[in-house]
Write an enzyme that holds these catalytic residues in place. Structure first.
Site, PDB file in Angstrom:
ATOM      1  CG  ASP A 189      21.175  -2.935  29.525  1.00  0.00           C
ATOM      2  OD1 ASP A 189      20.727  -2.432  28.469  1.00  0.00           O
ATOM      3  OD2 ASP A 189      20.440  -3.281  30.450  1.00  0.00           O
ATOM      4  CG  ASP A 239      19.907  -0.867  33.220  1.00  0.00           C
ATOM      5  OD1 ASP A 239      19.206  -0.050  33.858  1.00  0.00           O
ATOM      6  OD2 ASP A 239      19.640  -2.082  33.154  1.00  0.00           O
ATOM      7  CE1 TYR A 279      24.145  -2.008  33.861  1.00  0.00           C
ATOM      8  CE2 TYR A 279      23.125  -3.670  35.244  1.00  0.00           C
ATOM      9  CZ  TYR A 279      23.237  -3.026  34.035  1.00  0.00           C
ATOM     10  OH  TYR A 279      22.441  -3.399  32.988  1.00  0.00           O
ATOM     11  CG  ASN A 329      16.285  -2.172  35.514  1.00  0.00           C
ATOM     12  OD1 ASN A 329      16.656  -2.023  34.346  1.00  0.00           O
ATOM     13  ND2 ASN A 329      16.682  -3.172  36.260  1.00  0.00           N
ATOM     14  CG  HIS A 330      20.641  -1.561  36.999  1.00  0.00           C
ATOM     15  ND1 HIS A 330      20.933  -2.233  38.157  1.00  0.00           N
ATOM     16  CD2 HIS A 330      20.265  -2.522  36.107  1.00  0.00           C
ATOM     17  CE1 HIS A 330      20.783  -3.535  37.981  1.00  0.00           C
ATOM     18  NE2 HIS A 330      20.371  -3.725  36.738  1.00  0.00           N
ATOM     19  CG  HIS A 383      16.183   0.095  30.355  1.00  0.00           C
ATOM     20  ND1 HIS A 383      17.483  -0.045  29.909  1.00  0.00           N
ATOM     21  CD2 HIS A 383      16.031  -0.823  31.350  1.00  0.00           C
ATOM     22  CE1 HIS A 383      18.086  -0.988  30.614  1.00  0.00           C
ATOM     23  NE2 HIS A 383      17.234  -1.481  31.486  1.00  0.00           N
ATOM     24  CG  HIS A 441      16.753 -12.345  32.688  1.00  0.00           C
ATOM     25  ND1 HIS A 441      16.535 -13.011  33.865  1.00  0.00           N
ATOM     26  CD2 HIS A 441      17.346 -11.182  33.028  1.00  0.00           C
ATOM     27  CE1 HIS A 441      16.981 -12.296  34.873  1.00  0.00           C
ATOM     28  NE2 HIS A 441      17.480 -11.167  34.395  1.00  0.00           N
ATOM     29  CG  HIS A 442      14.499  -8.535  32.060  1.00  0.00           C
ATOM     30  ND1 HIS A 442      14.291  -8.342  33.395  1.00  0.00           N
ATOM     31  CD2 HIS A 442      15.806  -8.248  31.836  1.00  0.00           C
ATOM     32  CE1 HIS A 442      15.427  -7.959  33.964  1.00  0.00           C
ATOM     33  NE2 HIS A 442      16.359  -7.906  33.057  1.00  0.00           N
ATOM     34  CG  HIS A 444      15.318  -4.460  30.979  1.00  0.00           C
ATOM     35  ND1 HIS A 444      15.920  -4.198  32.199  1.00  0.00           N
ATOM     36  CD2 HIS A 444      14.140  -5.092  31.270  1.00  0.00           C
ATOM     37  CE1 HIS A 444      15.135  -4.647  33.172  1.00  0.00           C
ATOM     38  NE2 HIS A 444      14.064  -5.185  32.646  1.00  0.00           N
ATOM     39  CG  HIS A 499      22.029  -7.838  30.527  1.00  0.00           C
ATOM     40  ND1 HIS A 499      22.308  -8.062  31.838  1.00  0.00           N
ATOM     41  CD2 HIS A 499      21.472  -6.598  30.477  1.00  0.00           C
ATOM     42  CE1 HIS A 499      21.933  -7.022  32.556  1.00  0.00           C
ATOM     43  NE2 HIS A 499      21.417  -6.120  31.751  1.00  0.00           N
TER      44      HIS A 499
HETATM   45 FE   LIG Z   1      17.736  -3.039  32.866  1.00  0.00          FE
END
Ligand SMILES: [Fe+2]
Length: 469
Positions: free
Chosen positions: A168, A197, A200, A234-235, A319, A328-329, A356, A358
């Site tokens: 990331d 990632d 970005y 995902n990015h 990821h 988060h997530h 993923h 952070h």
């Molecule tokens: Fe991600």
């Protein structure tokens, strides 16, 4: 006297309440008290020196390398020429041998909405000698650029090797600190396992792909000299049907070639390599992975093929984490965990690295494979055959850190901290490896968290005492 007694009882009650509170909050491992002060990070501006375009007409830029075969004797050299295709060959020679050879590559281009890429070159060099320094040159005339890399030793059980872990990353000032911190780490990582990632660029309007180009120039200072083993996050999906972009992973798969065919994979999004004493399996969190899918079929077959007497260290990178106790997530990796965790345990995977989220987190060796929805056995239990799960999505992108954690810390979570940093997985021999997590605010040699790994396969075979080098 009565007052005294009430005071004493109140004192006991207070101590009791504090004790209960402490017990309640300390159910799992350690939640670091370290709290970073600044909030969101911003991307470095386009005119930053780290994004500088190399001088000269059509000079090769965004140079990066990755492993080019299954065994470690191949290297894929990739670069972009902005104006025209230019030379498509790589000139290379061993440092101890002045005979120069040429490998010929291919060129690809793509359009993304109103962006047209430069000429993206990918050239695979094969049949290199193991454990050898090579120089290589790309471009022609006065824009020739020279770099070097070192091939890994021949795969073998006791070959020491040092991997860096970054995820990331993005292209903020924090991203630059993370990469610098990795470069100056005295542990000297030899290859980066990148857990997804990358740039970005998709944070910009219409996923402005010029931010893919700046990212390529940013990481060149490291990625041109040591392989980065890629996995997609995902990015990298870049799926925006509203603007006509309906082919997922288009920029990523054009820019980053990987040797997926050499591990009989049918997609660049999942593949494997051997490197020194490690067997690395890359899986894709954002491709179909359920029963009967190509990825599932490949992954389960791949695990069964690993020869741990040759490459004892079995590493899986993906990821989206299967275990994460951040808010988060939360539980986004649960579907893959349900499908893949039994295989990770069965084949005694040593460690799973993911991004993923952070922040940083390390798990205990646990499994949750007994749970079948109706039996109620839904709490992860200690499992000596299970991998350690490490979340290392703390490269420093513009979305900033995630600081909110589920409370109390679950028992499976050994250490968690919301700070930017990178990891080092340092393989000593067939039985032992050392992992360190380095936060950006510390000195280059300082570890915020660390763990000795005892190889799962060799431990199960009863070999526990290979001397650590
Ligand atoms: Fe991600």
């Amino acid at each position: 006297m009565i007052l005294h007694c009430i005071q004493a009882r109140f004192g006991y009650l207070l101590v009791g309440l504090i004790f209960i509170a402490v017990i309640g909050l300390c159910e799992g491992g350690l939640t670091s008290s370290y709290v970073r002060s600044n909030g969101l990070s911003s991307d470095m501006p386009l005119d930053s020196d780290v994004f500088r375009v190399p001088p000269g007409y059509n000079a090769p830029q965004q140079v990066h390398i990755t492993q080019g075969d299954h065994e470690g004797r191949g290297v894929i050299v990739s670069w972009i020429t902005p104006n025209e295709s230019g030379s498509n060959s790589v000139l290379y020679w061993a440092a101890n041998n002045q005979i120069k050879k040429t490998a010929i590559g291919i060129v690809v281009k793509y359009k993304y909405y109103n962006y047209t890429s430069g000429y993206i070159h990918h050239c695979t060099i094969e049949n290199l000698e193991y454990d050898t320094k090579y120089f290589y040159e790309i471009g022609n005339g006065d824009v020739t650029r020279q770099f070097w890399f070192v091939t890994p030793p021949r795969p073998g059980p006791d070959v020491p090797y040092t991997f860096g872990l970054i995820g990331d990353l993005g292209q903020t000032y924090d991203s630059n600190r993370t990469l610098t911190h990795y470069e100056l780490n005295p542990m000297k990582g030899q290859t980066i396992l990148f857990v997804g990632d990358l740039s970005y660029a998709d944070s910009y309007p219409f996923h402005d792909n010029t931010r893919w180009d700046t990212w390529g120039r940013f990481v060149e200072r490291n990625a041109a000299y040591q392989p980065w083993i890629w996995s997609a996050g995902n990015h990298e999906i870049d799926f925006v049907p509203e603007i006509g972009e309906t082919k997922p992973f288009k920029p990523y798969t054009h820019r980053f070639f990987v040797p997926y065919k050499s591990s009989k994979s049918t997609s660049p999004l999942w593949y494997s390599i051997k490197r020194a004493s490690a067997y690395i399996i890359v899986v894709s969190s954002y491709s179909a992975f359920g029963m009967y899918t190509p990825q599932y079929k490949w992954f389960t077959n791949e695990l069964s093929k690993v020869n741990r007497t040759e490459t004892p260290w079995l590493i899986v990178i993906m990821h989206c984490p299967m275990y994460s106790s951040y808010v988060h997530h939360y539980m986004e990796g649960e579907t893959m965990r349900v499908m893949y965790e039994p295989w990770l345990v069965k084949y005694k995977v040593d460690v799973v690295f993911a991004g993923h989220v952070h922040a940083y987190e390390r798990s205990e060796r646990i499994s949750n494979i007994a749970y079948d929805v109706v039996n109620g056995l839904c709490t992860p239990i200690n499992d000596d055959s299970a991998p350690v799960y490490i979340t290392i999505g703390d490269g420093g992108n513009q979305e900033g850190l995630v600081k909110e954690m589920t409370e109390p810390q679950p028992r499976y979570s050994a250490y968690r901290e919301a700070s930017f940093g990178h990891g080092i997985f340092d393989i000593k021999n067939r039985t032992h490896a050392y992992f360190g997590w380095h936060r950006n605010q510390d000195g280059f040699a300082v570890e915020g968290d660390s763990l000795w790994f005892h190889n799962r396969y060799w431990k199960s075979m009863g070999e526990t005492s290979t001397a650590v080098l």
